[in-house]
Design an enzyme around this catalytic site. Structure first.
Site, PDB file in Angstrom:
ATOM      1  N   ASP A  42     -22.376 -44.521 -47.238  1.00  0.00           N
ATOM      2  CA  ASP A  42     -23.704 -44.141 -47.716  1.00  0.00           C
ATOM      3  C   ASP A  42     -23.681 -43.711 -49.167  1.00  0.00           C
ATOM      4  O   ASP A  42     -22.633 -43.378 -49.732  1.00  0.00           O
ATOM      5  CB  ASP A  42     -24.301 -43.037 -46.841  1.00  0.00           C
ATOM      6  CG  ASP A  42     -23.462 -41.769 -46.818  1.00  0.00           C
ATOM      7  OD1 ASP A  42     -22.222 -41.868 -46.811  1.00  0.00           O
ATOM      8  OD2 ASP A  42     -24.051 -40.666 -46.794  1.00  0.00           O
ATOM      9  N   GLU A  66     -22.177 -39.223 -45.151  1.00  0.00           N
ATOM     10  CA  GLU A  66     -21.345 -38.242 -45.851  1.00  0.00           C
ATOM     11  C   GLU A  66     -22.145 -37.443 -46.864  1.00  0.00           C
ATOM     12  O   GLU A  66     -21.801 -36.292 -47.155  1.00  0.00           O
ATOM     13  CB  GLU A  66     -20.171 -38.960 -46.549  1.00  0.00           C
ATOM     14  CG  GLU A  66     -19.088 -38.036 -47.075  1.00  0.00           C
ATOM     15  CD  GLU A  66     -19.328 -37.517 -48.498  1.00  0.00           C
ATOM     16  OE1 GLU A  66     -18.595 -36.601 -48.921  1.00  0.00           O
ATOM     17  OE2 GLU A  66     -20.256 -38.023 -49.184  1.00  0.00           O
TER      18      GLU A  66
END
Length: 368
Positions: A79, A137
């Protein structure tokens, strides 16, 4: 396992590394939207006969089973923070002097591209390798995909050592700072704005909170020979009821980045002390990790990689999942392309030469 469906984007791990990096970056994957990229990586690695590919949500594990005496995890998150008109990527310059611009080029899809290319190419590494790609994350720790894998499938992460492909400008960074978010509430009394003297304006009351933050001097702490700089900053503020109402509450969100010498409890006590007299709620926290470079596996990795890339070990000033591996008792370091000072910036960009250098250094370490 069921074969993955054909993804809209097809990745070629055997092709040009920079083209692969661009394809991964151009496949937008802001936190919560990683499925398409996870699908594409799963489709690229599942055909590799030397890899077992496993999946939990949008987290993937691809691992070898060669009976080597040691196993290493090489991990990276899929991400990014939100796109800021900085996709699709663009490439400027020629050869290793070229620069790749765009969201994720630094944090941390350059590292992910290195992982995908090497996972497909290294059929007989000298260590068994568990390649990990995970989601969420860049948001609260409770959503972290690696944490989910730890809870659901801890056996997938069994290893002697771990490398996080977080941006380090192709250097080795040990440990990481911890992170904590807190909400500082300032009370007030509602009133009609035409008769404001009958109330107490909570937004105005935040001046003292902001004064304390503006005057805060961040500590620099030496931890096992590396100096970690802390930080305490307002990252959000909310308050107000309507355009003609004096607000009865205003909340300042504060992010504290603390050196790994401090525990989460120490960090919380420090925040509460700074904001004595206010209602403070801790909303998110993750511990840091000490450098750990005195561990033989970490020391060997650092020596081998830095002999290839140059430089000396440095501290990781942000939070990374080396902390999660430390909690599992697995020594870990950060090593990846991209200047960490450019992470999350609108002008995020990565030197092409660093992506290739990290690829070649990691390949050399895994094959000698």
């Amino acid at each position: 396992m069921t074969a993955p469906s054909t993804p809209a984007t097809v990745l070629d791990p055997a092709g040009d590394l920079i083209a692969l990096t661009r394809a991964i970056c151009d496949l937008e994957s802001v936190s919560g939207g990683e499925t398409a990229l996870a699908d594409a990586i799963e489709a690229a690695l599942t055909p590799c006969p030397h890899l077992e590919v496993l999946r939990d949500g949008d987290a993937l594990v691809a691992r070898t089973h060669l009976g080597r005496p040691a196993r290493v995890v090489v991990a990276g998150h899929l991400d990014t923070v939100p796109v800021a008109a900085n996709l699709p990527t663009r490439l400027e310059g020629e050869g290793d002097d070229a620069v790749l611009w765009g969201r994720g080029t630094v944090d941390m899809k350059g590292g992910v591209a290195v992982q995908v290319a090497l996972a497909a190419a290294l059929q007989a590494p000298t260590r068994d390798v568990t390649w990990v790609f995970y989601d969420h994350e860049e948001v609260e720790a409770e959503h972290n995909g690696l944490g989910r894998v730890v809870r659901n499938h801890p056996e997938w992460l069994t290893a002697d050592f771990a490398v996080l492909g977080e941006p380090t400008a192709a250097g080795v960074e040990g440990g990481c700072n911890g992170t904590m978010r807190a909400e500082v509430r300032v009370p007030g009394v509602t009133a009609h704005s035409a008769r404001s003297w009958t109330g107490t304006n909570a937004i105005h009351g935040t001046a003292e909170v902001l004064r304390r933050l503006a005057g805060y001097r961040a500590a620099e702490l030496d931890v096992d020979g590396l100096v970690y700089r802390e930080g305490m900053n307002a990252v959000g503020i909310r308050g107000g009821v309507a355009g003609n109402v004096i607000p009865d509450e205003c909340v300042v969100t504060v992010n504290y980045r603390f050196a790994p010498a401090r525990s989460v409890a120490d960090a919380e006590a420090h925040v509460r002390e700074l904001f004595t007299g206010y209602d403070v709620t801790i909303t998110d926290a993750a511990p840091g990790a000490r450098p750990g470079l005195d561990h033989p596996a970490a020391a060997d990795f650092a020596a081998a990689v830095l002999a290839f890339t140059g430089g000396a070990p440095a501290p990781k000033l942000g939070w990374t999942d080396v902390a999660r591996f430390a909690e599992l008792g697995i020594p870990a370091v950060n090593f990846g392309p991209g200047d960490p000072l450019l992470a999350h910036k609108d002008d995020e960009r990565c030197a092409v030469g660093q992506i290739r250098l990290c690829h070649d250094a990691l390949r050399a370490w895994l094959t000698t």
